[in-house]
Design a protein around this motif. Structure first.
Motif, PDB file in Angstrom:
ATOM      1  N   UNK A  41       0.796  -1.221   0.000  1.00 33.26           N
ATOM      2  CA  UNK A  41       0.000   0.000   0.000  1.00 33.26           C
ATOM      3  C   UNK A  41       0.832   1.278   0.000  1.00 33.26           C
ATOM      4  N   UNK A  42       2.020   1.257   0.599  1.00 33.30           N
ATOM      5  CA  UNK A  42       2.854   2.464   0.629  1.00 33.30           C
ATOM      6  C   UNK A  42       3.155   2.998  -0.784  1.00 33.30           C
ATOM      7  N   UNK A  43       3.607   2.172  -1.719  1.00 31.82           N
ATOM      8  CA  UNK A  43       3.865   2.685  -3.066  1.00 31.82           C
ATOM      9  C   UNK A  43       2.601   3.237  -3.746  1.00 31.82           C
ATOM     10  N   UNK A  44       1.448   2.644  -3.442  1.00 30.60           N
ATOM     11  CA  UNK A  44       0.198   3.142  -4.017  1.00 30.60           C
ATOM     12  C   UNK A  44      -0.074   4.573  -3.531  1.00 30.60           C
ATOM     13  N   UNK A  45       0.131   4.800  -2.217  1.00 27.52           N
ATOM     14  CA  UNK A  45      -0.119   6.121  -1.646  1.00 27.52           C
ATOM     15  C   UNK A  45       0.834   7.167  -2.222  1.00 27.52           C
ATOM     16  N   UNK A  46       2.093   6.806  -2.405  1.00 27.74           N
ATOM     17  CA  UNK A  46       3.072   7.760  -2.910  1.00 27.74           C
ATOM     18  C   UNK A  46       2.932   7.999  -4.409  1.00 27.74           C
ATOM     19  N   UNK A  47       2.256   7.106  -5.098  1.00 24.41           N
ATOM     20  CA  UNK A  47       2.054   7.271  -6.542  1.00 24.41           C
ATOM     21  C   UNK A  47       0.889   8.202  -6.853  1.00 24.41           C
ATOM     22  N   UNK A  48       0.007   8.474  -5.873  1.00 25.45           N
ATOM     23  CA  UNK A  48      -1.174   9.311  -6.161  1.00 25.45           C
ATOM     24  C   UNK A  48      -0.857  10.807  -6.156  1.00 25.45           C
ATOM     25  N   UNK A  49      -0.268  11.438  -5.150  1.00 24.28           N
ATOM     26  CA  UNK A  49       0.028  10.943  -3.804  1.00 24.28           C
ATOM     27  C   UNK A  49      -1.109  11.285  -2.837  1.00 24.28           C
ATOM     28  N   UNK A  50      -1.557  10.294  -2.088  1.00 26.86           N
ATOM     29  CA  UNK A  50      -2.627  10.458  -1.103  1.00 26.86           C
ATOM     30  C   UNK A  50      -2.783   9.159  -0.330  1.00 26.86           C
ATOM     31  N   UNK A  51      -3.164   9.294   0.940  1.00 27.03           N
ATOM     32  CA  UNK A  51      -3.439   8.107   1.741  1.00 27.03           C
ATOM     33  C   UNK A  51      -4.816   7.559   1.373  1.00 27.03           C
ATOM     34  N   UNK A  52      -5.751   8.493   1.112  1.00 25.23           N
ATOM     35  CA  UNK A  52      -7.096   8.088   0.716  1.00 25.23           C
ATOM     36  C   UNK A  52      -7.021   7.349  -0.622  1.00 25.23           C
ATOM     37  N   UNK A  53      -7.860   6.342  -0.738  1.00 24.12           N
ATOM     38  CA  UNK A  53      -7.837   5.538  -1.962  1.00 24.12           C
ATOM     39  C   UNK A  53      -6.920   4.333  -1.839  1.00 24.12           C
ATOM     40  N   UNK A  54      -6.279   4.196  -0.682  1.00 22.32           N
ATOM     41  CA  UNK A  54      -5.437   3.022  -0.422  1.00 22.32           C
ATOM     42  C   UNK A  54      -5.889   2.375   0.884  1.00 22.32           C
ATOM     43  N   UNK A  55      -5.332   1.213   1.179  1.00 23.39           N
ATOM     44  CA  UNK A  55      -5.639   0.509   2.435  1.00 23.39           C
ATOM     45  C   UNK A  55      -4.489   0.632   3.423  1.00 23.39           C
ATOM     46  N   UNK A  56      -3.706   1.701   3.305  1.00 25.07           N
ATOM     47  CA  UNK A  56      -2.531   1.839   4.145  1.00 25.07           C
ATOM     48  C   UNK A  56      -2.882   1.869   5.637  1.00 25.07           C
ATOM     49  N   UNK A  57      -3.998   2.492   5.987  1.00 25.69           N
ATOM     50  CA  UNK A  57      -4.364   2.581   7.403  1.00 25.69           C
ATOM     51  C   UNK A  57      -4.726   1.228   8.011  1.00 25.69           C
ATOM     52  N   UNK A  58      -4.948   0.239   7.175  1.00 23.80           N
ATOM     53  CA  UNK A  58      -5.192  -1.107   7.698  1.00 23.80           C
ATOM     54  C   UNK A  58      -3.901  -1.751   8.196  1.00 23.80           C
ATOM     55  N   UNK A  59      -2.770  -1.258   7.676  1.00 29.56           N
ATOM     56  CA  UNK A  59      -1.492  -1.898   7.983  1.00 29.56           C
ATOM     57  C   UNK A  59      -0.496  -0.989   8.683  1.00 29.56           C
ATOM     58  N   UNK A  60      -0.803   0.294   8.812  1.00 31.73           N
ATOM     59  CA  UNK A  60       0.138   1.227   9.441  1.00 31.73           C
ATOM     60  C   UNK A  60      -0.556   2.047  10.509  1.00 31.73           C
ATOM     61  N   UNK A  61       0.200   2.413  11.540  1.00 28.43           N
ATOM     62  CA  UNK A  61      -0.333   3.241  12.620  1.00 28.43           C
ATOM     63  C   UNK A  61       0.837   3.980  13.260  1.00 28.43           C
ATOM     64  N   UNK A  62       0.500   4.906  14.137  1.00 27.90           N
ATOM     65  CA  UNK A  62       1.500   5.638  14.916  1.00 27.90           C
ATOM     66  C   UNK A  62       2.555   6.283  14.009  1.00 27.90           C
TER      67      UNK A  62
END
Length: 202
Positions: A80-101
């Motif tokens: 999910x990290x590369x997906x977020x940086x390719x947009x760039x945005x956290x929304x539209x990815x599932x990064x929050x399912x796997x990352x915190x803090x």
């Protein structure tokens, strides 16, 4: 004399043909049945095949299962990290399912910098040799530490409009060790923080 010779020849041929005949009977049973009517009195009833109960598998080790689940979440994080940086945005990815803090905060900060400078990241990193180096699964909040080899040579920062590589500070190595801490929150493993070890090429 000719009759004796004939008997000798036929005797040898018959003895040689027996093994072949038996082998054929073993494979093709129907081809070896007698043409005579079967004797109902002498026939032996065929017993039904004995069913074999399936072998029960040993129960999985809970600790090993937890480690495997953590590694699966870790893999999801790096998907999910590369997906977020390719947009760039956290929304539209599932990064929050796997990352915190801290790990999520750093991702959000990177997204903000990319957006501010009109850049995106293309390609993706290659994460290999992921291994759980320690685990504290009996704690109130279970955690594991993971060590991996991170290759960022195919992951580039480019201008969002032109697609041309952006001028960035180069690193002496593009493939190095990264260590991460994961914790299990409400049954889900999340990456909390990580540390890059540019002095440890892999």
């Amino acid at each position: 004399m000719a009759l004796v010779e004939l008997r000798r020849r036929t005797g040898r041929n018959r003895s040689r043909s027996i093994p072949l005949f038996l082998a054929a009977c073993a494979i093709f049973t129907s081809a070896c049945t007698s043409s005579k009517e079967p004797d109902s009195k002498a026939s032996t009833p065929v017993s039904p095949p004995v069913s074999t109960a399936p072998t029960s598998k040993a129960p999985a080790d809970p600790a090993e299962t937890a480690k495997a689940d953590a590694l699966t979440a870790y893999k999801g994080y790096w998907t999910e990290v590369p997906k977020a940086f390719a947009i760039p945005a956290i929304e539209g990815t599932d990064l929050k399912l796997y990352a915190a803090a801290e790990a999520l905060s750093k991702a959000e900060a990177t997204v903000g910098n990319l957006t501010k400078n009109g850049r995106v990241m293309t390609g993706e990193p290659v994460v290999s040799s992921s291994t759980v180096t320690s685990a504290e699964l009996e704690k109130k909040t279970p955690n594991v530490k993971v060590s991996s080899c991170l290759d960022v040579s195919k992951w580039q920062i480019v201008d969002k409009k032109t697609g041309q590589p952006a001028p960035v500070a180069s690193s002496p190595v593009s493939k190095y060790v990264i260590t991460s801490l994961l914790e299990r929150w409400d049954g889900s493993w999340k990456v909390l923080k990580y540390e890059l070890h540019a002095d440890q090429p892999c």
